[in-house]
Design a protein around this motif. Sequence first.
Motif, mmCIF file in Angstrom:
data_model
loop_
_atom_site.group_PDB
_atom_site.id
_atom_site.type_symbol
_atom_site.label_atom_id
_atom_site.label_comp_id
_atom_site.label_asym_id
_atom_site.label_seq_id
_atom_site.Cartn_x
_atom_site.Cartn_y
_atom_site.Cartn_z
ATOM 1 N N TRP A 79 0.814 -1.219 0.000
ATOM 2 C CA TRP A 79 0.000 0.000 0.000
ATOM 3 C C TRP A 79 0.845 1.266 0.000
ATOM 4 O O TRP A 79 0.570 2.206 -0.743
ATOM 5 C CB TRP A 79 -0.956 0.011 1.214
ATOM 6 C CG TRP A 79 -1.725 1.291 1.282
ATOM 7 C CD1 TRP A 79 -2.834 1.615 0.555
ATOM 8 C CD2 TRP A 79 -1.420 2.438 2.080
ATOM 9 N NE1 TRP A 79 -3.238 2.892 0.838
ATOM 10 C CE2 TRP A 79 -2.387 3.423 1.775
ATOM 11 C CE3 TRP A 79 -0.419 2.736 3.022
ATOM 12 C CZ2 TRP A 79 -2.382 4.681 2.386
ATOM 13 C CZ3 TRP A 79 -0.423 3.984 3.621
ATOM 14 C CH2 TRP A 79 -1.394 4.936 3.294
ATOM 15 N N TRP A 80 1.885 1.310 0.842
ATOM 16 C CA TRP A 80 2.681 2.539 0.972
ATOM 17 C C TRP A 80 3.198 3.006 -0.399
ATOM 18 O O TRP A 80 3.092 4.171 -0.754
ATOM 19 C CB TRP A 80 3.857 2.303 1.936
ATOM 20 C CG TRP A 80 4.867 3.402 1.882
ATOM 21 C CD1 TRP A 80 6.013 3.435 1.163
ATOM 22 C CD2 TRP A 80 4.788 4.673 2.544
ATOM 23 N NE1 TRP A 80 6.666 4.631 1.338
ATOM 24 C CE2 TRP A 80 5.942 5.412 2.184
ATOM 25 C CE3 TRP A 80 3.864 5.252 3.423
ATOM 26 C CZ2 TRP A 80 6.192 6.685 2.661
ATOM 27 C CZ3 TRP A 80 4.116 6.525 3.902
ATOM 28 C CH2 TRP A 80 5.261 7.230 3.519
ATOM 29 N N LEU A 129 -6.260 5.035 -2.781
ATOM 30 C CA LEU A 129 -7.129 4.046 -2.127
ATOM 31 C C LEU A 129 -6.795 3.948 -0.639
ATOM 32 O O LEU A 129 -5.645 4.116 -0.241
ATOM 33 C CB LEU A 129 -6.941 2.666 -2.758
ATOM 34 C CG LEU A 129 -7.485 2.462 -4.179
ATOM 35 C CD1 LEU A 129 -7.199 1.025 -4.637
ATOM 36 C CD2 LEU A 129 -8.979 2.753 -4.239
ATOM 37 N N SER A 130 -7.804 3.640 0.160
ATOM 38 C CA SER A 130 -7.523 3.341 1.573
ATOM 39 C C SER A 130 -6.784 2.004 1.605
ATOM 40 O O SER A 130 -6.919 1.196 0.683
ATOM 41 C CB SER A 130 -8.837 3.225 2.353
ATOM 42 O OG SER A 130 -9.525 2.056 1.922
ATOM 43 N N PRO A 131 -6.012 1.749 2.692
ATOM 44 C CA PRO A 131 -5.351 0.442 2.775
ATOM 45 C C PRO A 131 -6.353 -0.705 2.617
ATOM 46 O O PRO A 131 -6.070 -1.698 1.932
ATOM 47 C CB PRO A 131 -4.712 0.460 4.172
ATOM 48 C CG PRO A 131 -4.460 1.913 4.444
ATOM 49 C CD PRO A 131 -5.620 2.645 3.801
ATOM 50 N N HIS A 132 -7.537 -0.573 3.226
ATOM 51 C CA HIS A 132 -8.541 -1.636 3.131
ATOM 52 C C HIS A 132 -8.923 -1.905 1.678
ATOM 53 O O HIS A 132 -8.875 -3.051 1.201
ATOM 54 C CB HIS A 132 -9.784 -1.263 3.950
ATOM 55 C CG HIS A 132 -10.893 -2.264 3.802
ATOM 56 N ND1 HIS A 132 -11.028 -3.354 4.624
ATOM 57 C CD2 HIS A 132 -11.895 -2.356 2.884
ATOM 58 C CE1 HIS A 132 -12.062 -4.072 4.231
ATOM 59 N NE2 HIS A 132 -12.613 -3.487 3.172
ATOM 60 N N GLY A 174 -6.090 -3.395 -0.363
ATOM 61 C CA GLY A 174 -5.871 -4.815 -0.041
ATOM 62 C C GLY A 174 -6.864 -5.702 -0.789
ATOM 63 O O GLY A 174 -6.494 -6.734 -1.364
ATOM 64 N N ILE A 175 -8.119 -5.280 -0.808
ATOM 65 C CA ILE A 175 -9.160 -6.059 -1.517
ATOM 66 C C ILE A 175 -8.851 -6.059 -3.015
ATOM 67 O O ILE A 175 -8.923 -7.110 -3.678
ATOM 68 C CB ILE A 175 -10.569 -5.455 -1.257
ATOM 69 C CG1 ILE A 175 -10.918 -5.507 0.242
ATOM 70 C CG2 ILE A 175 -11.623 -6.128 -2.123
ATOM 71 C CD1 ILE A 175 -11.332 -6.852 0.762
ATOM 72 N N ALA A 176 -8.488 -4.890 -3.542
ATOM 73 C CA ALA A 176 -8.238 -4.793 -4.991
ATOM 74 C C ALA A 176 -7.078 -5.706 -5.402
ATOM 75 O O ALA A 176 -7.159 -6.418 -6.405
ATOM 76 C CB ALA A 176 -7.940 -3.346 -5.368
ATOM 77 N N GLU A 235 -4.862 -5.354 6.290
ATOM 78 C CA GLU A 235 -5.559 -6.463 6.957
ATOM 79 C C GLU A 235 -6.608 -7.126 6.084
ATOM 80 O O GLU A 235 -6.973 -8.273 6.292
ATOM 81 C CB GLU A 235 -6.203 -5.965 8.255
ATOM 82 C CG GLU A 235 -5.180 -5.909 9.371
ATOM 83 C CD GLU A 235 -5.755 -5.402 10.686
ATOM 84 O OE1 GLU A 235 -6.996 -5.438 10.845
ATOM 85 O OE2 GLU A 235 -4.938 -4.970 11.526
ATOM 86 N N SER A 236 -7.101 -6.395 5.096
ATOM 87 C CA SER A 236 -8.153 -6.963 4.239
ATOM 88 C C SER A 236 -7.606 -7.977 3.234
ATOM 89 O O SER A 236 -8.369 -8.742 2.648
ATOM 90 C CB SER A 236 -8.832 -5.825 3.462
ATOM 91 O OG SER A 236 -7.857 -5.116 2.700
#
Length: 460
Positions: A191-192, A198-201, A204-206, A242-243
């Motif tokens: 993510w960083w 995008l939000s981290p959540h 993560g899903i994407a 976490e997602s």
Amino acid sequence: MNKITNHLPTAELQALDAAHHMHPFTANAELAAKGARVIKSAKGVWLTGSDGERYLDAMAGLWCVNLGYGREELAEAAAAQMRELPYYNTFFQTTHIPAIALAERLAELAPGDLNHVFFAAGGSEANDTNIRLVRTYWAAQGKPEKQVIISRKNAYHGSSIGSASLGGMTYMHAQGGLPIPGIVHIDQPHWWAEGGDLSPHDFGIARARQLAETIDEIGEDKVAAFIAEPIQGAGGVIVPPESYWPEVQRILAERDILFIADEVICGFGRTGNWFGSETLGLAPDIMTIAKGLSSGYQPIGGSIVSDRVADGLAATEFNHGYTYSGHPVACAVALENLRILDEEGIVARVREETAPYLAKAWASLGDHPLVGETAICGMMGSLALTPDKSSRAPFAEGGAAGMAVRERCFGNGLVMRAVGDRMIISPPLVISEDEIDTLIARARRSLDEGMADLQSAGLL
Ligand code: PMP
């Protein structure tokens, strides 16, 4: 003169090293000009150089000395096994006691129905085994077209042709004509560096859904396996949002492909459980192991395989194996290492005491002007260096900041590695709270000095 026990002056050792020793992942001419650091001995978390200089080894060698240096019991186990049976192979319908005992112990420690072990001498070899094993498994099920293995960009799975093909390091693929056919790489959950707005959540899903899209594009009937490190290590200790993992597990559960968790770094206590799969809620069909299995005291690795996969291969002669598969001395040392990790409660101590302590101390470095992100999972952590925290901007000249801080770390008696502009740690699991304080103080000083170096070089 015995050059090992009664060694030459450092400069002479460096000259001989430069003349005859080709180093891994090194531009040898550059190193020769500088002279390699010569490490002579070690105890606990401390390394001693040939001139008596001391370093706190925050990398546990190469992520492997989980038990710390200098454990007599492991030396004794090796010596005793060398006297009893220094070598025998496990080919040709033969076995020996250390391999039997270690395979049984690993089946006991591994989660779920991971009950069968194919031994190798390290992580690269074990991942080569995995490539052939999953493809052979599907062929044995009457599905020889299920051959493709999906991996991730910036993954590290080893340096042999097969395992480096599984890995997603483009600078490795650029040498020697890699990857081999039938390996596909999807994006990493970093993510960083790559999360954008995008939000981290959501990111993560994407990133997890790319796995579903890729399997569906190739066709489930052509995909043999997905391989991933629970936490990417050599890629820069990248702790996914976490997602990410729950969504990946959901996608894998819906599709009939095998999941290989590469536990070479995450295994044997590094994340606060015996395996990273337990910490992250993964249910692999195969786990790659090495490094912490023997705390690096002997070269040994392997694949721990589920009942389903082992049963599916049982009627097939798997034309594969290494001279040192299940080497008796390496197995004896690994068993002793596992005994100590267990009986001294080292994995539980990481989970309950030292990892939380380290997490807090590591997060405190987040206030440093050069540090954008601090990430940690158990006893592996990373710092993203940035010229601008708010925008998560990379440096214009990638890698210079990491190198500047890394050099200062050595000067301050600390081994901390740089992956581009990420600083990473993975200390021995036996590190004490006092030693963690020393690690953090030296890291902070090195960040200060590295920042000043970057400013005077006009890079910041
Ligand atoms: N897998 C992972 C996740 C690793 O980190 C490594 C080594 N750093 C390997 C495989 C390769 O192991 P080896 O160097 O023992 O061949």
